[in-house]
Write a protein that holds these residues in place. Structure first.
Motif, short mmCIF file in Angstrom:
data_model
loop_
_atom_site.label_atom_id
_atom_site.label_comp_id
_atom_site.label_asym_id
_atom_site.label_seq_id
_atom_site.Cartn_x
_atom_site.Cartn_y
_atom_site.Cartn_z
N SER A 1 2.26 -7.99 1.86
CA SER A 1 0.93 -7.59 2.32
C SER A 1 0.43 -6.43 1.48
N ASP A 2 -0.85 -6.48 1.12
CA ASP A 2 -1.43 -5.37 0.37
C ASP A 2 -2.07 -4.32 1.28
N ASP A 3 -2.28 -4.68 2.57
CA ASP A 3 -2.97 -3.76 3.49
C ASP A 3 -4.23 -3.23 2.82
N ALA A 4 -4.96 -4.16 2.19
CA ALA A 4 -6.08 -3.78 1.34
C ALA A 4 -7.26 -3.25 2.16
N HIS A 5 -7.68 -2.03 1.83
CA HIS A 5 -8.87 -1.44 2.43
C HIS A 5 -10.04 -1.45 1.46
N SER A 6 -9.84 -2.07 0.29
CA SER A 6 -10.90 -2.23 -0.69
C SER A 6 -10.64 -3.50 -1.47
N SER B 1 -7.98 -3.28 -4.25
CA SER B 1 -6.55 -3.17 -3.91
C SER B 1 -5.94 -4.49 -3.44
N LEU B 2 -6.71 -5.57 -3.45
CA LEU B 2 -6.15 -6.88 -3.10
C LEU B 2 -5.07 -7.27 -4.11
N GLY B 3 -3.94 -7.71 -3.59
CA GLY B 3 -2.84 -8.14 -4.46
C GLY B 3 -2.09 -7.01 -5.13
N TYR B 4 -2.28 -5.77 -4.64
CA TYR B 4 -1.67 -4.60 -5.28
C TYR B 4 -0.15 -4.71 -5.32
N LYS B 5 0.41 -4.67 -6.52
CA LYS B 5 1.85 -4.67 -6.79
C LYS B 5 2.56 -5.94 -6.31
N PHE B 6 1.83 -7.03 -6.09
CA PHE B 6 2.47 -8.26 -5.63
C PHE B 6 3.50 -8.77 -6.65
N LYS C 1 0.84 -1.20 0.00
CA LYS C 1 0.00 0.00 0.00
C LYS C 1 0.87 1.25 0.00
N SER C 2 2.02 1.17 0.65
CA SER C 2 2.93 2.30 0.72
C SER C 2 3.45 2.72 -0.65
N ILE C 3 3.49 1.79 -1.60
CA ILE C 3 3.96 2.13 -2.95
C ILE C 3 3.05 3.18 -3.57
#
Length: 268
Positions: free
Chosen positions: A237-242, A245-250, A209-211
């Motif tokens: 971790s994606d720290d997904a709040h939606s 955003s799951l799997g963001y930048k994995f 998420k920080s990215i």
């Protein structure tokens, strides 16, 4: 690619800061081909807390009731899906005996599947006030006072790990990502923490998420290189709040970890 995510949030009870329901988060993860998802709403409670958001509590009873309902919802949704669903919490740890006694009572009752060690605040040893990392400039702190509280932030991560409650630690260098501190201020504290993590073989998340916020994950890549050099276990971790955003930048992070030669990966 890593086929699980453990650091996610939903909008349970209209209290917690996710944008989607637990059902929506789990369904999305399942449709993406994830094998596991952990839902980890916040547990942020302290008598002296600056309660700026509904998920912040200064009443242990109310915080416990909200946590229990969140865990119950996750377990109810779990029974409707083939994907493995884990019920966790992202916990702001406080060292005081009062806090630990209340927290131990809660987790004995609700038995979460896992716990994430977290810290979103600066505070003195007596825990007399809590300074959110998002609102540090609104507190009347001298530069010296602020710097000392930031140094304590790093030391308390070790205390949280030492408590034995937690499975991994989240966004470990959050003060950097939020622009509250610069790395050169806490080099000794960083080094001591890395040595401690290596000694304990304790897992650290790479928070993607920080990215989105500052162009690098948390911890930043320089910090990650040091973790890899010590063979400290890592997870993404994606720290997904939606759900979106799951799997963001994995994939991007996986490629960089491979280039760094990371061999020690963590999974619950």
């Amino acid at each position: 690619m890593q086929k699980f995510t453990y650091h996610t949030h939903n909008n349970s009870q209209g209290i917690f800061d996710g944008q989607n329901s637990c059902e929506e988060m789990v369904s999305k993860a399942e449709s993406m081909g994830f094998l596991e998802i952990g839902v980890s709403n916040h547990y942020i409670c302290h008598p002296n807390l600056d309660c700026k958001y509904p998920q912040d509590f200064n009443d242990f009873q109310k915080a416990s009731e909200a946590a229990k309902r969140s865990i119950d919802e996750i377990r109810e949704v779990s029974g409707k899906h083939k994907i493995k669903v884990l019920a966790g919490m992202e916990v702001d740890f406080f060292p005081s005996v009062l806090w630990q006694n209340k927290f131990e009572k809660l987790i004995t009752e609700i038995k979460p599947d896992y716990l994430i060690c977290s810290n979103h605040r600066l505070y003195p040893d007596d825990e007399s006030f809590m300074c959110s990392l998002w609102f540090v400039d609104k507190f009347s702190l001298t530069k010296k006072e602020k710097n000392e509280l930031i140094k304590k932030y790093w030391r308390r991560i070790s205390l949280g790990i030492e408590s034995g409650y937690f499975d991994f630690v989240a966004h470990i260098d959050l003060p950097y990502g939020l622009g509250v501190s610069k790395p050169e201020l806490c080099l000794d504290e960083e080094e001591a923490l890395i040595e401690f993590l290596a000694c304990k073989n304790f897992p650290v998340e790479i928070n993607t998420k920080s990215i989105f916020r500052c162009g690098e994950p948390s911890p930043n890549w320089g910090f990650i290189r040091r973790l890899v050099s010590k063979n400290i276990p890592l997870l993404i971790s994606d720290d997904a709040h939606s759900a979106e955003s799951l799997g963001y930048k994995f994939l991007e992070v996986e490629a960089n970890l491979k280039e760094l030669g990371c061999k020690n990966r963590f999974k619950l």
